[in-house]
Design a protein around this motif. Sequence first.
Motif, PDB file in Angstrom:
ATOM      1  N   VAL A 199       0.839  -1.213   0.000  1.00  0.00           N
ATOM      2  CA  VAL A 199       0.000   0.000   0.000  1.00  0.00           C
ATOM      3  C   VAL A 199       0.869   1.257   0.000  1.00  0.00           C
ATOM      4  CG1 VAL A 199      -1.657   1.341   1.359  1.00  0.00           C
ATOM      5  CG2 VAL A 199      -1.937  -1.130   1.133  1.00  0.00           C
ATOM      6  N   GLU A 200       1.886   1.252   0.836  1.00  0.00           N
ATOM      7  CA  GLU A 200       2.777   2.415   0.930  1.00  0.00           C
ATOM      8  C   GLU A 200       3.469   2.669  -0.399  1.00  0.00           C
ATOM      9  OE1 GLU A 200       5.713   4.037   4.408  1.00  0.00           O
ATOM     10  OE2 GLU A 200       6.085   1.990   3.687  1.00  0.00           O
ATOM     11  N   SER A 201       3.927   1.590  -1.044  1.00  0.00           N
ATOM     12  CA  SER A 201       4.589   1.719  -2.341  1.00  0.00           C
ATOM     13  C   SER A 201       3.642   2.316  -3.387  1.00  0.00           C
ATOM     14  CB  SER A 201       5.085   0.341  -2.797  1.00  0.00           C
ATOM     15  OG  SER A 201       5.633   0.420  -4.086  1.00  0.00           O
ATOM     16  N   ILE A 202       2.402   1.828  -3.408  1.00  0.00           N
ATOM     17  CA  ILE A 202       1.416   2.333  -4.384  1.00  0.00           C
ATOM     18  C   ILE A 202       1.136   3.820  -4.151  1.00  0.00           C
ATOM     19  CG2 ILE A 202      -1.014   2.208  -5.111  1.00  0.00           C
ATOM     20  CD1 ILE A 202      -0.885  -0.826  -4.468  1.00  0.00           C
ATOM     21  N   LEU A 203       0.809   4.168  -2.912  1.00  0.00           N
ATOM     22  CA  LEU A 203       0.373   5.543  -2.632  1.00  0.00           C
ATOM     23  C   LEU A 203       1.506   6.557  -2.747  1.00  0.00           C
ATOM     24  CD1 LEU A 203      -2.205   5.054   0.253  1.00  0.00           C
ATOM     25  CD2 LEU A 203      -2.650   5.569  -2.137  1.00  0.00           C
ATOM     26  N   LYS A 204       2.711   6.176  -2.363  1.00  0.00           N
ATOM     27  CA  LYS A 204       3.829   7.120  -2.506  1.00  0.00           C
ATOM     28  C   LYS A 204       4.108   7.411  -3.974  1.00  0.00           C
ATOM     29  CE  LYS A 204       6.382   6.748   1.818  1.00  0.00           C
ATOM     30  NZ  LYS A 204       7.660   6.422   2.468  1.00  0.00           N
ATOM     31  N   ARG A 205       4.072   6.353  -4.803  1.00  0.00           N
ATOM     32  CA  ARG A 205       4.322   6.561  -6.234  1.00  0.00           C
ATOM     33  C   ARG A 205       3.151   7.277  -6.906  1.00  0.00           C
ATOM     34  NH1 ARG A 205       7.526   2.356  -4.863  1.00  0.00           N
ATOM     35  NH2 ARG A 205       9.528   2.258  -5.945  1.00  0.00           N
ATOM     36  N   ALA A 206       1.943   6.923  -6.492  1.00  0.00           N
ATOM     37  CA  ALA A 206       0.756   7.547  -7.098  1.00  0.00           C
ATOM     38  C   ALA A 206       0.683   9.031  -6.771  1.00  0.00           C
ATOM     39  CB  ALA A 206      -0.510   6.831  -6.628  1.00  0.00           C
ATOM     40  N   THR A 207       0.947   9.391  -5.508  1.00  0.00           N
ATOM     41  CA  THR A 207       0.887  10.817  -5.135  1.00  0.00           C
ATOM     42  C   THR A 207       2.012  11.610  -5.799  1.00  0.00           C
ATOM     43  OG1 THR A 207       2.067  10.253  -3.067  1.00  0.00           O
ATOM     44  CG2 THR A 207      -0.338  10.512  -2.938  1.00  0.00           C
TER      45      THR A 207
ATOM     46  N   GLU B 154      11.052  12.439  -4.682  1.00  0.00           N
ATOM     47  CA  GLU B 154      11.960  11.813  -3.713  1.00  0.00           C
ATOM     48  C   GLU B 154      12.079  10.318  -3.972  1.00  0.00           C
ATOM     49  OE1 GLU B 154      10.098  10.848   0.301  1.00  0.00           O
ATOM     50  OE2 GLU B 154       8.972  12.655  -0.280  1.00  0.00           O
ATOM     51  N   ASP B 155      13.248   9.774  -3.576  1.00  0.00           N
ATOM     52  CA  ASP B 155      13.469   8.337  -3.737  1.00  0.00           C
ATOM     53  C   ASP B 155      12.580   7.573  -2.766  1.00  0.00           C
ATOM     54  OD1 ASP B 155      15.407   8.682  -5.670  1.00  0.00           O
ATOM     55  OD2 ASP B 155      17.008   8.920  -4.183  1.00  0.00           O
ATOM     56  N   ILE B 156      12.024   6.487  -3.272  1.00  0.00           N
ATOM     57  CA  ILE B 156      11.159   5.658  -2.429  1.00  0.00           C
ATOM     58  C   ILE B 156      11.896   4.361  -2.130  1.00  0.00           C
ATOM     59  CG2 ILE B 156       8.970   4.402  -2.300  1.00  0.00           C
ATOM     60  CD1 ILE B 156       7.867   6.570  -4.255  1.00  0.00           C
ATOM     61  N   GLU B 157      12.042   4.089  -0.831  1.00  0.00           N
ATOM     62  CA  GLU B 157      12.765   2.887  -0.421  1.00  0.00           C
ATOM     63  C   GLU B 157      11.980   1.644  -0.814  1.00  0.00           C
ATOM     64  OE1 GLU B 157      14.378   0.776   3.706  1.00  0.00           O
ATOM     65  OE2 GLU B 157      13.449   2.761   3.766  1.00  0.00           O
TER      66      GLU B 157
ATOM     67  N   GLY C 281      -4.319   4.078  -7.222  1.00  0.00           N
ATOM     68  CA  GLY C 281      -3.089   3.733  -7.943  1.00  0.00           C
ATOM     69  C   GLY C 281      -3.356   3.429  -9.396  1.00  0.00           C
ATOM     70  N   GLU C 282      -4.405   2.646  -9.645  1.00  0.00           N
ATOM     71  CA  GLU C 282      -4.757   2.310 -11.030  1.00  0.00           C
ATOM     72  C   GLU C 282      -5.118   3.567 -11.820  1.00  0.00           C
ATOM     73  OE1 GLU C 282      -7.718  -0.827 -13.307  1.00  0.00           O
ATOM     74  OE2 GLU C 282      -8.437   0.209 -11.513  1.00  0.00           O
ATOM     75  N   PHE C 283      -5.844   4.453 -11.194  1.00  0.00           N
ATOM     76  CA  PHE C 283      -6.293   5.697 -11.836  1.00  0.00           C
ATOM     77  C   PHE C 283      -5.097   6.490 -12.364  1.00  0.00           C
ATOM     78  CE2 PHE C 283      -7.751  10.065 -11.940  1.00  0.00           C
ATOM     79  CZ  PHE C 283      -9.078   9.977 -12.366  1.00  0.00           C
ATOM     80  N   TRP C 284      -4.087   6.678 -11.521  1.00  0.00           N
ATOM     81  CA  TRP C 284      -2.952   7.520 -11.918  1.00  0.00           C
ATOM     82  C   TRP C 284      -1.904   6.757 -12.719  1.00  0.00           C
ATOM     83  CZ3 TRP C 284      -3.662  12.423 -12.137  1.00  0.00           C
ATOM     84  CH2 TRP C 284      -4.640  13.010 -11.300  1.00  0.00           C
TER      85      TRP C 284
ATOM     86  N   LEU D 267      -4.656  18.851  -5.684  1.00  0.00           N
ATOM     87  CA  LEU D 267      -3.469  18.917  -4.830  1.00  0.00           C
ATOM     88  C   LEU D 267      -3.836  18.795  -3.352  1.00  0.00           C
ATOM     89  CD1 LEU D 267      -1.375  21.686  -6.630  1.00  0.00           C
ATOM     90  CD2 LEU D 267      -0.983  19.222  -6.634  1.00  0.00           C
ATOM     91  N   GLU D 268      -4.966  19.418  -2.955  1.00  0.00           N
ATOM     92  CA  GLU D 268      -5.425  19.294  -1.565  1.00  0.00           C
ATOM     93  C   GLU D 268      -5.764  17.836  -1.238  1.00  0.00           C
ATOM     94  OE1 GLU D 268      -8.620  22.042  -1.144  1.00  0.00           O
ATOM     95  OE2 GLU D 268      -7.304  23.805  -1.071  1.00  0.00           O
ATOM     96  N   LEU D 269      -6.433  17.184  -2.195  1.00  0.00           N
ATOM     97  CA  LEU D 269      -6.757  15.765  -2.027  1.00  0.00           C
ATOM     98  C   LEU D 269      -5.474  14.936  -1.899  1.00  0.00           C
ATOM     99  CD1 LEU D 269      -8.656  13.258  -2.190  1.00  0.00           C
ATOM    100  CD2 LEU D 269      -8.440  13.408  -4.683  1.00  0.00           C
ATOM    101  N   ASN D 270      -4.520  15.229  -2.790  1.00  0.00           N
ATOM    102  CA  ASN D 270      -3.253  14.489  -2.790  1.00  0.00           C
ATOM    103  C   ASN D 270      -2.516  14.639  -1.453  1.00  0.00           C
ATOM    104  OD1 ASN D 270      -1.805  12.778  -4.585  1.00  0.00           O
ATOM    105  ND2 ASN D 270      -0.182  14.309  -4.717  1.00  0.00           N
ATOM    106  N   ASN D 271      -2.488  15.861  -0.940  1.00  0.00           N
ATOM    107  CA  ASN D 271      -1.822  16.117   0.339  1.00  0.00           C
ATOM    108  C   ASN D 271      -2.534  15.424   1.497  1.00  0.00           C
ATOM    109  OD1 ASN D 271       0.209  17.663  -0.788  1.00  0.00           O
ATOM    110  ND2 ASN D 271      -0.932  19.583  -0.584  1.00  0.00           N
TER     111      ASN D 271
END
Length: 671
Positions: A50-58, A73-76, A140-143, A181-185
């Motif tokens: 989940v973290e991987s999906i949302l960090k990349r999607a945002t 930013e780099d994602i671990e 994630g699929e959307f973006w 952007l507000e939604l993303n944040n």
Amino acid sequence: MLGLVNKVASVIHHPHSPFAKSDKKILDDIYTTHVHADDSFDDDSLFIIVESILKRATQTVDKIVQGTQVHVEDIEEQTPKANFSVPLCTLKGISCEMQCKPPGEEIAHETTLAILHKLSKYSWEAKASLTLAAFAMEFGEFWLLAELRESNHLARSIAILKRLPVLLKPSQLHKRRQAILELNNLIKATLEVITCIDQFNKISIYDLKDVPELSGTLDHVPVDVYWAIMTVVACATKITLLTSDEDKEFDLSPYSQKIHFVLNKLKTQLTICRARIEFIENYKKLKKLFRTPTEIMEIFKGLLFTKDNVQPLVDCSTKQTVSIEILRRKNVLFFISSLDITDDDISILKPVHEFTKKDNQYKIVWIPIVEQWTDELRKKFEILKNKMPWYTVQYSGPIAGIKFIKEEWNFKGKPLLVVMNPQGKVEHTNALHMIRVWGVKAFPFTETIEKELSSDSHGGIHSIVVDGIHPSVPSYIRDNKYIFFYGGKDNEWIQQFTKKATALANDPILKEAKIYIELVCVGKGSEGEDDHGILGRFWTGIESLFLTKVHKHVDPIGQEIQKLVSYKNESGWVLLTKGSTLLVTGHGISALKVVEDFEKWREHVKEKGFEFCFKAYYGKVIQAGRPCCRLDIPGSTGKVPESMKCPDCHRSMETFISYKCCHIDGPTAHH
């Protein structure tokens, strides 16, 4: 603070709005949805995905909506367990609950409760992760489609079904840019909240006694999970509205305010708990270090610093910083204290410093114990530092080994002097008491030397009674005279004893037998007033001598010292020596009775000796009516014995805890 937020919310929102509800009411609502926690579910693996999906999607959202100037930013990369099975049906069920719901706080609340009912068998942390996972699948699929649609026909076709073009038309994107952007944040903040909850779950293995701050936070996790899930529901509703042709408004700001409040609270608590855990882990590390002989530098670093924060020492005499390397292969005397130390505490160590600096094999390092530094305490630290000729360390926070120092070395506020050899072995956990009694004669300040010194015939009393009590005492001791040292709280008793003991000392029989007796009233001025300087030094010395003996086999001298300590707050007390050899200590009333009754035992003095007769008659008086002694040992002196024998009747003494104000915190402010 939380109560204040709820009050403000109740003014802004409808009375039935979840934002107007108290935490207790929310708990009442959600606990009915919770059956039990299935610990077999691999929440960690799900959260990694989940973290991987949302960090990349945002990040994709920021890149598309804001343009190429956004920092990526780099994602671990983390890998879920190979055997992890995604609970797809559960995720689809949650997704169905969130799909196409009209905007509204009450609806979001009802949807959240429905999701919690579906997840009743999961832990609270897993409930949050599963809800976020269901959202992440769609988001994630959307973006992902938004990124691929220009280069992939399949992606473009699916994007049309997902109504992506509606949102990504340049005119619509410009119009809704701020809302996206507000939604993303908000999604990023919600992910952070669930990350914090996950971190608390991981550190919940620690005992609440060690990390008491965990208790309240863990108790509050269900409410925090509720707000995270409700925010995810609101975000799903917002995406539905953003991809529709309608211009329906749905203000996410209440959710944003709430989730950021929860996030800040969790981050603060997490910082506090991690700092506490760092102390616990350092404590374990230090215990392990002390079990295995090592170089003293390793002990020193572990005792004072966290691994990334090694600081130089300060040479107090030159005010220059020096490398901690100067301690390598040296014997180190750790002077451990609060900032409430006296000039006397410092002066005790100055002769030791002068004596040991000659061969450069001993170093004294002051370790001030301060839980929370303030500007005022830093000023106090500088003043004290300027009075010392040895080393200290500059600090910006509590030392790493504070838990070890308190629990293993029994630091309770009063100064300690821990002696350590070059291999990091503790030679004495508090040599300060023996230094007060014997000074540099106690070098090299080990427990072995203390045992030898405390077993001599003088019992260490010599240095205490000579130290500034009366100018004639050294000559009395040289001439091996009998000396009555006496004092007490009752001036009338002191006057009576002075009168009767003077008469005894001048008795012709004693003169004829060449028995010379001198009287020394301890700590009284010419007008009968207390000299607190002399009294302070005398009793500190006596208590220090007592503490050098208290953990060992009690010898006759030790028993007499124990009695004297117990008489400290009585109306009167007497200490009889011959030269520097301690003969007997007496309770004031009983000792006065012995002196008053001199006529009854004076005839035996020539035959049996003054010492024998005095002791024998005192024994009769004490048996006739003296109650057994009470012994007050300050809890701040370090480790106190679990049991102790009464020095009068030799039975085990009962233990009580009492609290006595000695104004150790300074003057009280009166309003």
